[in-house]
Design an enzyme around this catalytic site. Sequence first.
Site, PDB file in Angstrom:
ATOM      1  N   LYS A  83      35.377  55.412  39.599  1.00  0.00           N
ATOM      2  CA  LYS A  83      34.907  56.266  40.693  1.00  0.00           C
ATOM      3  C   LYS A  83      35.557  57.640  40.571  1.00  0.00           C
ATOM      4  O   LYS A  83      36.790  57.739  40.462  1.00  0.00           O
ATOM      5  CB  LYS A  83      35.312  55.613  42.013  1.00  0.00           C
ATOM      6  CG  LYS A  83      34.326  55.760  43.135  1.00  0.00           C
ATOM      7  CD  LYS A  83      34.804  54.888  44.292  1.00  0.00           C
ATOM      8  CE  LYS A  83      33.928  55.044  45.485  1.00  0.00           C
ATOM      9  NZ  LYS A  83      34.527  54.391  46.654  1.00  0.00           N
TER      10      LYS A  83
HETATM   11  C1  E4P Z   1      32.514  53.821  49.459  1.00  0.00           C
HETATM   12  O1  E4P Z   1      32.569  53.824  48.272  1.00  0.00           O
HETATM   13  C2  E4P Z   1      33.499  54.501  50.313  1.00  0.00           C
HETATM   14  O2  E4P Z   1      34.759  54.147  49.852  1.00  0.00           O
HETATM   15  C3  E4P Z   1      33.387  54.098  51.761  1.00  0.00           C
HETATM   16  O3  E4P Z   1      32.085  53.648  52.036  1.00  0.00           O
HETATM   17  C4  E4P Z   1      33.889  55.136  52.712  1.00  0.00           C
HETATM   18  O4  E4P Z   1      33.641  54.709  54.027  1.00  0.00           O
HETATM   19  P1  E4P Z   1      34.317  55.392  55.307  1.00  0.00           P
HETATM   20  O5  E4P Z   1      33.679  56.712  55.526  1.00  0.00           O
HETATM   21  O6  E4P Z   1      34.020  54.441  56.434  1.00  0.00           O
HETATM   22  O7  E4P Z   1      35.788  55.496  55.002  1.00  0.00           O
END
Ligand code: E4P
Length: 216
Positions: A83
């Site tokens: 990522k």
């Molecule tokens: C996904 O890859 C992200 O890590 C996640 O959905 C972020 O979510 P949040 O905005 O609730 O922290």
Amino acid sequence: MKFFVDTADTAEIKDLAATGLIDGVTTNPSLIAKSGRNFAEVIEEICGLTEGHVSAEVVATDYETMVSEGKKLQAIASNVAVKLPLTMDGLRACRTLSDAGTAVNVTLCFSANQALLAAKAGAAYISPFIGRLDDINIDGMELIEDIRTIYDNYMFETEILAASIRSANHVKLSALAGADVATVPPNVLKGLVSHPLTDKGLAAFLADAEKGGVKV
Ligand code: E4P
């Protein structure tokens, strides 16, 4: 539509994987920190719980270190997706790692143009953050729709991974907008099954079965 679970909690992942409904896992540095565990160890354990992609995020911000962190993460297991944040260095690292055969999830996407750049950089996934847009009164779902149109216009194969999902409605709207994947927190995922009429109907069927002596 594929479902990824958005957590680094291995007990939750095990539980959900047993349902057969999970196609992968996403984590981020905040979720890893919350787990209180060693990064590589927890990612390795998660990778053993699903055959699908497990997103593990770099913490570097410069191209060279992102690439070397990405290679380290990829070496943990063959189903790791690296990522990378949606920055110019992140996009450059995305091209390098994607060309080397690594699946890259480009994260922190808040605009259609950012998603266009990620697709051009060879990303396997783009992660538009719906909930965080909604938090600032911008319609997160409109972003998913725009990305779907753009990717279809140019036949990009990058998968739209609806992220920052906060509710069952977000899941439904992402599916309607054509997201390829939704990454969903465990509590929201478990909540998708619930409907009061299902509970009521089941209770009535079971009561009638008992009254009538129905046995299977
Ligand atoms: C996904 O890859 C992200 O890590 C996640 O959905 C972020 O979510 P949040 O905005 O609730 O922290």
